[in-house]
Design a protein around this motif. Sequence first.
Motif, PDB file in Angstrom:
ATOM      1  N   LYS A  44      -8.160   3.986   0.627  1.00  0.00           N
ATOM      2  CA  LYS A  44      -7.708   2.623   0.380  1.00  0.00           C
ATOM      3  C   LYS A  44      -8.216   2.108  -0.972  1.00  0.00           C
ATOM      4  O   LYS A  44      -7.540   1.319  -1.630  1.00  0.00           O
ATOM      5  CB  LYS A  44      -8.180   1.708   1.510  1.00  0.00           C
ATOM      6  CG  LYS A  44      -7.484   1.967   2.838  1.00  0.00           C
ATOM      7  CD  LYS A  44      -7.945   0.984   3.907  1.00  0.00           C
ATOM      8  CE  LYS A  44      -7.202   1.217   5.211  1.00  0.00           C
ATOM      9  NZ  LYS A  44      -7.642   0.269   6.278  1.00  0.00           N
ATOM     10  N   SER A  79      -5.838   3.444  -3.540  1.00  0.00           N
ATOM     11  CA  SER A  79      -4.564   2.729  -3.454  1.00  0.00           C
ATOM     12  C   SER A  79      -4.684   1.330  -4.041  1.00  0.00           C
ATOM     13  O   SER A  79      -3.812   0.871  -4.789  1.00  0.00           O
ATOM     14  CB  SER A  79      -4.119   2.648  -1.984  1.00  0.00           C
ATOM     15  OG  SER A  79      -2.916   1.934  -1.866  1.00  0.00           O
ATOM     16  N   LYS A  80      -5.776   0.647  -3.742  1.00  0.00           N
ATOM     17  CA  LYS A  80      -5.988  -0.706  -4.261  1.00  0.00           C
ATOM     18  C   LYS A  80      -6.213  -0.685  -5.771  1.00  0.00           C
ATOM     19  O   LYS A  80      -5.728  -1.565  -6.498  1.00  0.00           O
ATOM     20  CB  LYS A  80      -7.195  -1.333  -3.569  1.00  0.00           C
ATOM     21  CG  LYS A  80      -7.480  -2.773  -3.979  1.00  0.00           C
ATOM     22  CD  LYS A  80      -6.425  -3.718  -3.465  1.00  0.00           C
ATOM     23  CE  LYS A  80      -6.826  -5.167  -3.722  1.00  0.00           C
ATOM     24  NZ  LYS A  80      -5.838  -6.125  -3.181  1.00  0.00           N
ATOM     25  N   GLU A  92       0.831  -1.195   0.000  1.00  0.00           N
ATOM     26  CA  GLU A  92       0.000   0.000   0.000  1.00  0.00           C
ATOM     27  C   GLU A  92       0.868   1.250   0.000  1.00  0.00           C
ATOM     28  O   GLU A  92       0.603   2.212  -0.723  1.00  0.00           O
ATOM     29  CB  GLU A  92      -0.913  -0.014   1.225  1.00  0.00           C
ATOM     30  CG  GLU A  92      -1.910   1.127   1.236  1.00  0.00           C
ATOM     31  CD  GLU A  92      -2.918   0.968   2.347  1.00  0.00           C
ATOM     32  OE1 GLU A  92      -3.720   1.912   2.531  1.00  0.00           O
ATOM     33  OE2 GLU A  92      -2.918  -0.074   3.014  1.00  0.00           O
TER      34      GLU A  92
END
Length: 218
Positions: free
Chosen positions: A116, A119-120, A6
Amino acid sequence: MAPKEEAYFKTLSPEDFQAPKMKNDNSRQKDKEKKSRLSLFLTKSGSHENVSTQKKSPSNISAEAALQWSNSFEELLKHSDGVETFSQFLKTEFSEENIEFWLACEEYKTIDSDTKLLSKAKYIYTVFIESDAPKEVNIDHDTKTAIRRNLSQPTRNCFEAAQKNIYSLMKKDSFPRFLNSDIYLHLTSHLRSKGPGAPMFRRRSRSCVFNERGEATT
């Protein structure tokens, strides 16, 4: 996604995911170096999204459980042992990126945090989607372009079309071969050897099928 992964993808800028432009030799070389570092990073971190590194020995999987997987591809995906065994089979065909991509998409759809999610999305695009990605999956140009266009503000269905394409490929192409593979037949071998009362398995033939009397027909 692991914390190190990450953190790595947070360092990538939006320009890293824009449509490719004309680049000079120096820029191309930098791109190659970046992808080489990513490939090395994935190797060192042992990154296999959602695929357990604690592999269960085939001897620890019951034949009765393995038998359920043959009902449908959907049934196989409900069982972690089924997913792991299917992943091992795909590695023998050098196509394990398909199940890894599908699993990554499944995890992606469960993320609540927008940060997130972004980021993913960057991770999935960089590892599985962009041209010459370390684990590039086989999707059409229009689908790939649509994903890239939405990457700056990804939604939970950003990868839906690509995931459906890869799912269909595994279901129609890989899954039938898996049921006829040594890996799967080994798991169910003792059921096939128990005699008349046991479920019977046969290697599938592309040239003939068997009727109710056990006679081969073309």
